[in-house]
Design a protein around this motif. Structure first.
Motif, PDB file in Angstrom:
ATOM      1  N   GLY A  45      53.564  -0.872 -32.725  1.00 35.30           N
ATOM      2  CA  GLY A  45      53.189  -2.150 -32.657  1.00 35.30           C
ATOM      3  C   GLY A  45      54.120  -3.095 -33.088  1.00 35.30           C
ATOM      4  O   GLY A  45      54.142  -3.311 -34.439  1.00 35.30           O
ATOM      5  N   TYR A  46      55.121  -3.850 -32.662  1.00 31.36           N
ATOM      6  CA  TYR A  46      56.224  -4.798 -33.075  1.00 31.36           C
ATOM      7  C   TYR A  46      55.379  -6.161 -32.908  1.00 31.36           C
ATOM      8  O   TYR A  46      55.074  -6.429 -31.786  1.00 31.36           O
ATOM      9  N   LYS A  47      55.551  -6.703 -33.825  1.00 28.36           N
ATOM     10  CA  LYS A  47      55.084  -8.160 -33.888  1.00 28.36           C
ATOM     11  C   LYS A  47      56.118  -9.111 -34.575  1.00 28.36           C
ATOM     12  O   LYS A  47      56.363  -8.867 -35.858  1.00 28.36           O
ATOM     13  N   GLY A  48      56.754 -10.178 -34.003  1.00 30.13           N
ATOM     14  CA  GLY A  48      57.913 -10.893 -34.798  1.00 30.13           C
ATOM     15  C   GLY A  48      58.260 -12.208 -34.208  1.00 30.13           C
ATOM     16  O   GLY A  48      57.605 -12.451 -33.024  1.00 30.13           O
ATOM     17  N   THR A  49      59.365 -12.636 -34.411  1.00 32.76           N
ATOM     18  CA  THR A  49      59.933 -13.707 -33.969  1.00 32.76           C
ATOM     19  C   THR A  49      61.232 -13.609 -33.624  1.00 32.76           C
ATOM     20  O   THR A  49      61.900 -12.897 -34.170  1.00 32.76           O
ATOM     21  N   VAL A  50      61.700 -14.454 -32.712  1.00 31.78           N
ATOM     22  CA  VAL A  50      63.296 -14.502 -32.587  1.00 31.78           C
ATOM     23  C   VAL A  50      63.727 -15.752 -33.095  1.00 31.78           C
ATOM     24  O   VAL A  50      63.321 -16.859 -32.798  1.00 31.78           O
ATOM     25  N   GLU A  51      65.071 -15.576 -33.830  1.00 34.80           N
ATOM     26  CA  GLU A  51      65.840 -16.638 -34.286  1.00 34.80           C
ATOM     27  C   GLU A  51      67.034 -16.444 -33.855  1.00 34.80           C
ATOM     28  O   GLU A  51      67.721 -15.379 -34.322  1.00 34.80           O
ATOM     29  N   GLY A  52      67.699 -17.199 -32.976  1.00 37.11           N
ATOM     30  CA  GLY A  52      68.916 -17.228 -32.356  1.00 37.11           C
ATOM     31  C   GLY A  52      68.634 -15.816 -31.590  1.00 37.11           C
ATOM     32  O   GLY A  52      68.224 -15.682 -30.526  1.00 37.11           O
TER      33      GLY A  52
END
Length: 164
Positions: free
Chosen positions: A129-136
């Motif tokens: 289960g991957y949970k994160g944000t995108v920056e660039g």
């Protein structure tokens, strides 16, 4: 009945007071249309993902977990339709490579959640289960690992770069 706007109550005043209260109720119960993260947090059906977040394409990097003694080379090949994500995941370490097309996820505002389920030996499953944000062009965050739906408490972190 006394309305707080008028000292002397007439039928006209009662009607105006009722209309005012009705307008307050209608104005306070409107739909946000999916823009408010409290309305649909993480909901794949949330109609308004962040328009700047595109998960479409190949993402390559590593997953570092407490479950394995080494980093896993990680390759997502993702499709995106609105806020819904699908695709494949390939994990490689010194023991070999495993791949699954049982990948789905969602974009909710700037948070991206992706689940990838592998069938293990027998009839069990292992889910990343991957949970994160995108920056660039970098997608990073935390990963949890579940065996047959139970959190193993041996998750970790990941960092992937968009490669196409």
């Amino acid at each position: 009945m006394k309305c707080f706007f008028f000292n002397k109550i007439t039928q006209k005043h009662v009607s105006l007071c009722f209309l005012f209260l009705l307008l307050l109720l209608i104005g306070g119960c409107g739909s946000s249309g999916g823009d408010d993260p409290m309305v649909c947090p993480g909901d794949p059906g949330c109609p308004n993902p962040d328009p700047d977040v595109s998960m479409q394409g190949k993402w390559i990097g590593s997953t570092d977990t407490q479950m394995f003694n080494e980093e896993l080379q990680t390759t997502f090949d993702l499709t995106q339709d609105g806020s819904n994500i699908g695709g494949t995941l390939q994990l490689t370490n010194s023991s070999g490579t495993v791949e699954t097309d049982n990948v789905n996820g969602s974009v909710s505002n700037s948070t991206i959640t992706i689940s990838a389920i592998f069938s293990s030996q027998g009839d069990g499953t292992i889910e990343f289960g991957y949970k994160g944000t995108v920056e660039g062009d970098t997608y990073s965050g935390d990963v949890k690992i579940y065996e047959n739906g139970t959190d193993t408490n041996r998750g970790g972190t990941f960092s992937l770069t968009k490669n196409g």
